[in-house]
Design an enzyme around this catalytic site. Sequence first.
Site, PDB file in Angstrom:
ATOM      1  N   SER A   1       4.142  -3.371   2.041  1.00  0.00           N
ATOM      2  CA  SER A   1       3.012  -2.643   1.450  1.00  0.00           C
ATOM      3  C   SER A   1       1.826  -3.586   1.349  1.00  0.00           C
ATOM      4  CB  SER A   1       3.371  -2.134   0.053  1.00  0.00           C
ATOM      5  OG  SER A   1       3.239  -3.172  -0.900  1.00  0.00           O
ATOM      6  N   ASP A   2       0.651  -3.025   1.079  1.00  0.00           N
ATOM      7  CA  ASP A   2      -0.457  -3.897   0.718  1.00  0.00           C
ATOM      8  C   ASP A   2      -0.339  -4.211  -0.782  1.00  0.00           C
ATOM      9  OD1 ASP A   2      -2.711  -5.461   0.763  1.00  0.00           O
ATOM     10  OD2 ASP A   2      -3.961  -4.014   1.803  1.00  0.00           O
ATOM     11  N   TRP A   3      -1.192  -5.054  -1.249  1.00  0.00           N
ATOM     12  CA  TRP A   3      -1.160  -5.572  -2.620  1.00  0.00           C
ATOM     13  C   TRP A   3      -1.171  -4.406  -3.636  1.00  0.00           C
ATOM     14  CZ3 TRP A   3      -1.970 -10.890  -4.282  1.00  0.00           C
ATOM     15  CH2 TRP A   3      -2.214 -11.024  -5.655  1.00  0.00           C
ATOM     16  N   THR A   4      -0.075  -4.194  -4.307  1.00  0.00           N
ATOM     17  CA  THR A   4       0.142  -3.099  -5.289  1.00  0.00           C
ATOM     18  C   THR A   4      -0.124  -1.697  -4.730  1.00  0.00           C
ATOM     19  OG1 THR A   4      -2.076  -3.197  -6.322  1.00  0.00           O
ATOM     20  CG2 THR A   4      -0.348  -4.561  -7.320  1.00  0.00           C
ATOM     21  N   SER A   5      -0.087  -1.533  -3.420  1.00  0.00           N
ATOM     22  CA  SER A   5      -0.368  -0.185  -2.907  1.00  0.00           C
ATOM     23  C   SER A   5       0.771   0.783  -3.218  1.00  0.00           C
ATOM     24  CB  SER A   5      -0.665  -0.208  -1.404  1.00  0.00           C
ATOM     25  OG  SER A   5       0.473  -0.565  -0.650  1.00  0.00           O
TER      26      SER A   5
END
Length: 721
Positions: A263-267
Amino acid sequence: MSRLCHMLCLTALLASPATAQNLDSLVARMTLEEKLGQLNLLSANGQASPQQIQLVRAGKVGGLFNVIGAENTTPVQRVAVTESRLNIPLLFGLDVIHGYRTIFPIPLAEAGSFDPDAAEATARAAGQEAAAFGINWTYAPMVDIARDPRWGRIAEGSGEDPYLGSLMAAARVRGFQQTIFATAKHFAGYGAAEAGREYNETEISPRTMRETYLPPFKAAVDAGVASLMSAFNDIAGVPASGNAWLTDTLLRREWGFTGFVVSDWTSVAELINHGVAGSQAEAGRRALMAGVDMDMQSSIYGDSLAPLVRSNRIPMRVVDSAVMRILRAKQRLGLFRDPYRARTAPPSAELRALARRVAGESIVLLKNEGAGRGAACCAPALPLSKSGTIAVIGPLADNKEEPLGPWHTQGQASDVVTVLQGIKAKLPAAAQVLYARGSGIDDSATAGFAEAVAAARQAKVAILVLGERGEMSGEAASRSSLGLPGVQQQLLEAVAATGTPVVLVLMNGRPLILEWASDHVPAIVETWFLGVEAGNATADVLFGDVNPSGRLPVTFPRVLGQIPLYYNHRNTGRPPDPNNKFTSKYIDVPVTPRYPFGLGLSYTTFSYTNLKLSATRARVRDTVTATVTVTNTGNREGMEVVQLYIRDEVASVSRPVRELKAFTRLSLKPGESRAVDLRIAMRDLWFYGLDMKPVVEPGTFRVFVGPNSAEGLEATFECIR
Ligand code: BGC
């Protein structure tokens, strides 16, 4: 690099004693918590914190990122492989975007070299350097197509064209994966953020998705990329980090991708803000079930999913598949055999020489006209002679920070050669270089103008180095205006008013609006953010030691209101006609861009003659070769980027007015002519038809071969069944 070498190198990279059966039995021995731990990716702050080390020891972390330096990665890897119950090594990630310590040109600049080999070389070098500092996985290349220069992350990708973007994506994957794993990001459609506003929603039709935004990802997958990163944005209401069509149906089933998705950062957590999950557990379930294997920084998989697995709301096989993909990646990277992966970086001199060469190739000469003074009135302003007094002016002229651009990892300002330094180094000791900063980058103080004007008055030429701060592009850096920030425009006008010829050197991460400069300044040089060798590479071009050969990988609009503006648009039912009001245009600005995609001037000139096609009729399985004679009609050796575009005249769906299908770089001596072959495989003329299946439709195709997307010789051929 040849395909064979690519395969051999990958094979070497993949070799590892851990077998598939070993991995099966490893998964069988794992507790649910250990499995979810492998899916957990946490950011450190230079070093792993004591809590993170404890989690590693407990088998609750699959990878860490932002651990900087082998002196910090090695001890925590030792904890993973000697103190955790199952001794599974960690991935160490980092955003090695355009260099680790040796910073190369930003990816957008490098795309303008139209030289995939150069992109492969810098990615390889960046990977080698990062590996020497304990990194085994980069979050690059960013392969998002971007058509809106307000979006700051346009700097990180390859611009607006899917063909150029695909070649660059594959080249960078090959380069990085000589030593470390690459990640193609952000899957998918992130570059289509509405109004260029960061993290915004996107509305992408399935056809545009397939034809424009997805091809660079497909190219990365075909090049063997180890991982993909799921994007922050939604696509017509379905967030990319919880989108089963994207990360499962398309990626795994249709494309056959066998790597893993991070995932992207906290996505994953952000699925709650998107409004598609009501709790952390629901967000985690949605993402994991959609095919996002590793959770960056939300800690949701590790903290919230175990009860859902125990109650069968998430089948164990889904968890096992994700775990298996992570373990297979670690195996493929050789981590089970060699968890510390001690590597030596290439010598710094070699890295810097590469940085200088590629920076030189990335510079785009936008304008070069007569400087307008006396006898020299009509000779182009550039290249400059090395004698006489030169004024070097502007907030970016002697700036060591900004040439590093928005993502410079371990790049150090002290490593940067500024433009002023580059110019001084090039000139004989007796040459007079007058420097004045003139203004800040984005403040409103004009107190420095007088000094700048005075310097210009004494000089034969004023080189103004203007543009953006590095951090005005990149993530969370959308702009609603694209002029020169602060009072730089006024500074430019004040210096130009002295009558001293001005050479405008731009540093920026996106297309800028350059109307005044384009009308009033004789020479404009686009240098983007070129990294540590910015100053030397710029001076090489200004003084003609390097003849510029960069081309625009993205359209420069005339005014903000034209955005989005890109060359490969469709024709409309009423294409613009200056003599007919009721056609597709504006009443207050021409419909054309200021500088079209593919444009870039040289200190020499090239002519195109004699375009011929090897056939005027070709079957779908055939290839047509376009041959054109390119002649260097000037008096310097130069590099031309010969570009081939096609247009499908009539199809079941409206096709773009032009699509880049081939290009080649060609160096010619003065007076030299060469016949250049560019190949068009009929199977590459695919598009998504009415039934949303890829099709090559028979019919007439126009071919344009020339120096950019707005010019060229024309021919036609017919594709037949
Ligand atoms: C960015 C990614 C990056 C990640 C890790 C995110 O904010 O969108 O491109 O790889 O952070 O640093």
